[in-house]
Design an enzyme around this catalytic site. Structure first.
Site, short mmCIF file in Angstrom:
data_model
loop_
_atom_site.label_atom_id
_atom_site.label_comp_id
_atom_site.label_asym_id
_atom_site.label_seq_id
_atom_site.Cartn_x
_atom_site.Cartn_y
_atom_site.Cartn_z
N LYS A 1 2.32 -3.28 7.22
CA LYS A 1 2.86 -3.58 5.51
C LYS A 1 4.47 -2.73 5.11
O LYS A 1 4.52 -3.41 4.92
CB LYS A 1 1.62 -2.39 4.82
CG LYS A 1 0.16 -2.72 4.94
CD LYS A 1 0.37 -3.81 4.43
CE LYS A 1 0.57 -4.11 3.25
NZ LYS A 1 0.07 -5.75 2.44
N TYR B 1 -1.09 -0.31 11.18
CA TYR B 1 -1.92 -1.51 9.93
C TYR B 1 -0.89 -0.62 8.94
O TYR B 1 0.25 -1.23 8.39
CB TYR B 1 -2.85 -0.99 9.49
CG TYR B 1 -2.90 -0.94 7.97
CD1 TYR B 1 -3.13 -2.63 7.26
CD2 TYR B 1 -3.55 -0.26 6.38
CE1 TYR B 1 -3.19 -2.81 6.07
CE2 TYR B 1 -3.37 -0.08 5.54
CZ TYR B 1 -3.73 -1.71 4.38
OH TYR B 1 -3.71 -2.25 3.59
N THR C 1 0.91 -1.05 0.07
CA THR C 1 0.13 0.02 0.15
C THR C 1 0.91 1.41 0.12
O THR C 1 2.10 1.38 0.04
CB THR C 1 -0.94 -0.19 1.08
OG1 THR C 1 -1.83 1.33 1.55
CG2 THR C 1 -0.17 -0.86 2.84
N ASP C 2 -0.01 2.22 -0.32
CA ASP C 2 1.36 3.65 -0.27
C ASP C 2 0.52 4.51 1.00
O ASP C 2 2.15 5.11 1.22
CB ASP C 2 0.46 4.66 -1.75
CG ASP C 2 -0.78 5.16 -1.01
OD1 ASP C 2 -1.79 4.26 0.26
OD2 ASP C 2 -1.77 6.14 -1.56
N GLU C 3 0.68 3.70 2.04
CA GLU C 3 0.38 3.97 3.59
C GLU C 3 1.86 3.96 3.77
O GLU C 3 1.67 4.66 5.21
CB GLU C 3 -1.22 3.49 4.33
CG GLU C 3 -1.99 3.59 3.39
CD GLU C 3 -3.50 2.90 3.93
OE1 GLU C 3 -2.80 3.11 5.68
OE2 GLU C 3 -4.25 2.94 3.77
P1 NAD Z 1 -9.87 -7.81 1.99
O1 NAD Z 1 -9.23 -7.44 3.87
O2 NAD Z 1 -10.92 -7.41 1.36
O3 NAD Z 1 -9.15 -9.17 2.07
C1 NAD Z 1 -8.14 -9.55 2.39
C2 NAD Z 1 -8.13 -11.04 3.01
O4 NAD Z 1 -6.95 -12.16 2.86
C3 NAD Z 1 -9.36 -12.01 2.97
O5 NAD Z 1 -9.86 -12.60 2.55
C4 NAD Z 1 -8.91 -12.32 4.29
O6 NAD Z 1 -10.08 -14.15 4.49
C5 NAD Z 1 -7.14 -13.81 3.85
N1 NAD Z 1 -7.12 -12.83 5.41
C6 NAD Z 1 -6.94 -12.30 6.23
N2 NAD Z 1 -5.57 -13.13 7.20
C7 NAD Z 1 -5.61 -14.39 6.82
C8 NAD Z 1 -4.49 -15.05 7.23
N3 NAD Z 1 -4.25 -14.81 8.40
N4 NAD Z 1 -4.31 -16.05 6.09
C9 NAD Z 1 -4.85 -16.57 4.67
N5 NAD Z 1 -6.40 -15.05 4.62
C10 NAD Z 1 -6.33 -14.16 5.22
O7 NAD Z 1 -8.62 -6.70 1.85
P2 NAD Z 1 -7.89 -5.92 0.35
O8 NAD Z 1 -8.48 -4.47 0.55
O9 NAD Z 1 -8.18 -6.98 -0.99
O10 NAD Z 1 -6.30 -6.19 0.05
C11 NAD Z 1 -5.30 -6.95 -0.42
C12 NAD Z 1 -3.85 -6.59 -0.29
O11 NAD Z 1 -4.00 -5.43 -0.85
C13 NAD Z 1 -4.03 -6.31 1.29
O12 NAD Z 1 -2.73 -6.64 1.36
C14 NAD Z 1 -3.48 -4.77 1.55
O13 NAD Z 1 -3.02 -4.35 2.36
C15 NAD Z 1 -3.43 -4.79 0.03
N6 NAD Z 1 -4.32 -2.60 -0.38
C16 NAD Z 1 -5.02 -2.54 -0.78
C17 NAD Z 1 -5.74 -1.42 -1.11
C18 NAD Z 1 -6.37 -0.98 -0.52
O14 NAD Z 1 -7.42 0.06 -1.32
N7 NAD Z 1 -8.20 -2.44 -0.28
C19 NAD Z 1 -5.00 -0.78 -0.74
C20 NAD Z 1 -3.27 -0.55 -1.42
C21 NAD Z 1 -3.20 -2.29 -1.58
P1 TYD Z 2 -11.02 3.94 4.45
O1 TYD Z 2 -11.63 3.92 3.27
O2 TYD Z 2 -10.81 3.52 6.04
O3 TYD Z 2 -8.82 3.67 3.67
P2 TYD Z 2 -7.34 4.80 4.28
O4 TYD Z 2 -8.25 4.49 5.59
O5 TYD Z 2 -7.41 3.23 4.54
O6 TYD Z 2 -7.10 6.01 3.51
O7 TYD Z 2 -11.11 5.50 4.58
C1 TYD Z 2 -10.50 6.24 3.71
C2 TYD Z 2 -10.76 7.77 3.97
O8 TYD Z 2 -11.83 8.27 4.78
C3 TYD Z 2 -10.21 7.94 5.57
O9 TYD Z 2 -9.45 10.32 5.01
C4 TYD Z 2 -11.17 8.09 6.80
C5 TYD Z 2 -11.98 8.24 6.41
N1 TYD Z 2 -13.13 8.02 7.08
C6 TYD Z 2 -14.54 8.67 6.78
O10 TYD Z 2 -14.28 9.75 6.67
N2 TYD Z 2 -15.12 7.88 7.84
C7 TYD Z 2 -15.58 6.45 7.32
O11 TYD Z 2 -16.47 5.56 8.50
C8 TYD Z 2 -14.71 4.89 7.07
C9 TYD Z 2 -14.40 4.21 7.32
C10 TYD Z 2 -13.32 6.28 6.70
#
Ligand code: NAD
Ligand code: TYD
Length: 353
Positions: free
Chosen positions: A163, A159, A134-136
């Protein structure tokens, strides 16, 4: 490039993972995809219905924290590559209870690295450990500037710290053990099958049900939003064309202040649901801020564009409209995932804010 490969995708039942699995199953009949997922609250096999009986797909339920299980899985399948997405992915949950996030995201990643290294050490040629991040990890930007691949890591939530640690471990395996690795760091994703604890699906769900929209702090926090299918296509590109040991930033070049995005979402939903203009904006409620809330994320994805010729495919306005439509048309999916454990989380997260 299209020769046969056995690929382990971790977290393939989650939001991004399910899009990646479906894309690879459809585009590469020669690949065999083994989806390993613990099916936590965030994992849902319904996300994979359309490919579940494909001949090049196998699901394995299991936990990346279970060392014996992981080692046996590598022995059983003799993988050529890993695309690692399994993680505890929500910042607010990591704040409520960091231990699970740390265990899964750091130790779980280490378990996979050890298993891959053991399995590949006698024949490392053509192998790949691709870590999805992630970019975070880069921390928080002021009003200007962008994250580039060289931006020093400065994570501020459990988190993002987890990462960041996992990225460092993956890179350490490249430098120390010559494990062939790739890392990508992506901005915020949106689209179908996202668990409704994240901003966009949560707010679609709440608008639909006339529930308050809890905006953290002043609402002027900025995120760079990318359609999940574009993230999956970037992963596909990097997996095939990325240079070993490299990191690629993935972004949508699409910055939105939360409050502006929420206004757009409310107005689009008024239109789609036939409500009076402005009706859904009335649901906006400013609540107590997230602790350690990062002010702004913005990705510079020039390297990915110049080196691998990848760019996002759709505009945010179009992607958001499609996404709203999807959640409205898939009420059953939303109702299923918002029952049970999620209800308890929601009450705890938003009580007294
Ligand atoms: P998500 O929470 O929707 O999915 C995570 C998946 O991992 C789930 O299916 C869960 O069951 C599985 N999981 C969790 N713990 C586990 C374990 N101990 N063993 C096996 N499986 C396990 O997450 P997402 O949003 O799809 O993110 C996927 C990846 O991409 C993550 O690594 C996250 O850090 C990264 N990412 C997410 C975003 C975003 O905006 N969602 C952006 C950049 C990077
Ligand atoms: P989120 O979807 O949790 O992603 P991330 O924290 O990984 O960026 O949140 C996106 C943005 O929205 C973040 O600035 C937090 C804000 N947010 C709210 O204002 N209210 C909410 O209920 C949630 C879940 C997020």
């Amino acid at each position: 490039m299209n020769s046969s490969k056995k690929i382990l995708v971790t977290g393939g039942a989650g939001f991004i993972g399910s899009h990646v699995v479906k894309r690879f199953i459809k585009n590469y009949p020669n690949y065999h995809i083994v989806n390993l997922d613990a099916l936590t609250y965030a994992g849902n096999l319904e996300n994979l219905k359309e490919i579940e009986s494909a001949s090049n797909y196998t699901f394995e339920k299991g936990d990346i924290n279970n060392v014996d299980f992981i080692n046996n899985l590598f022995k059983k399948y003799n993988f050529d590559a890993v695309i690692h997405l399994a993680a505890e992915s929500h910042v607010d949950r990591s704040i409520l209870g960091p231990r699970k996030t740390i265990e899964t995201n750091i130790v779980g990643t280490l378990n996979l690295l050890i298993a891959a290294q053991n399995s590949w050490k006698d024949n490392i040629e053509g192998k790949l450990f691709y870590h999805v991040s992630t970019d975070e990890v880069y921390g928080s930007l002021g009003d200007t500037g962008f994250f580039v691949e060289e931006t020093p890591y400065d994570p501020r939530s459990p988190y993002s710290a987890s990462k960041a640690a996992s990225d460092h471990l993956v890179r350490a395996y490249w430098h120390t053990y010559d494990l062939p690795i790739l890392i990508s760091n992506c901005s915020n994703n949106y689209g179908s099958f996202q668990f409704p604890e994240k901003l966009i699906p949560l707010f679609i769900h709440n608008v639909k049900n006339n529930k308050e929209l809890p905006v953290y702090g002043d609402g002027k926090y900025t995120r760079d939003w990318l359609w999940v299918e574009d993230h999956a296509s970037a992963i596909e590109t990097i997996f095939h064309k990325g240079k070993m040991g490299e990191t690629y930033n993935i972004g949508g070049n699409n910055e939105w202040k939360n409050i502006d995005l929420i206004h757009l979402l409310c107005d689009s939903m008024d239109e789609i649901l036939g409500r009076n203009p402005g009706a859904s904006r009335e649901l906006i409620t400013f609540v107590k801020d997230r602790p350690g809330h990062d002010r702004r994320y913005a990705i510079d994805a020039t390297k990915l564009k110049n080196d691998l010729n990848w760019e996002p495919s759709i505009t945010f306005e179009k992607g958001l409209k499609n996404t709203i439509q999807w959640y409205l048309e898939n009420e059953e999916w939303l109702d299923n995932v918002t029952s049970g454990e999620y209800k308890k989380y929601y009450e705890k997260q938003y009580e007294g804010r």
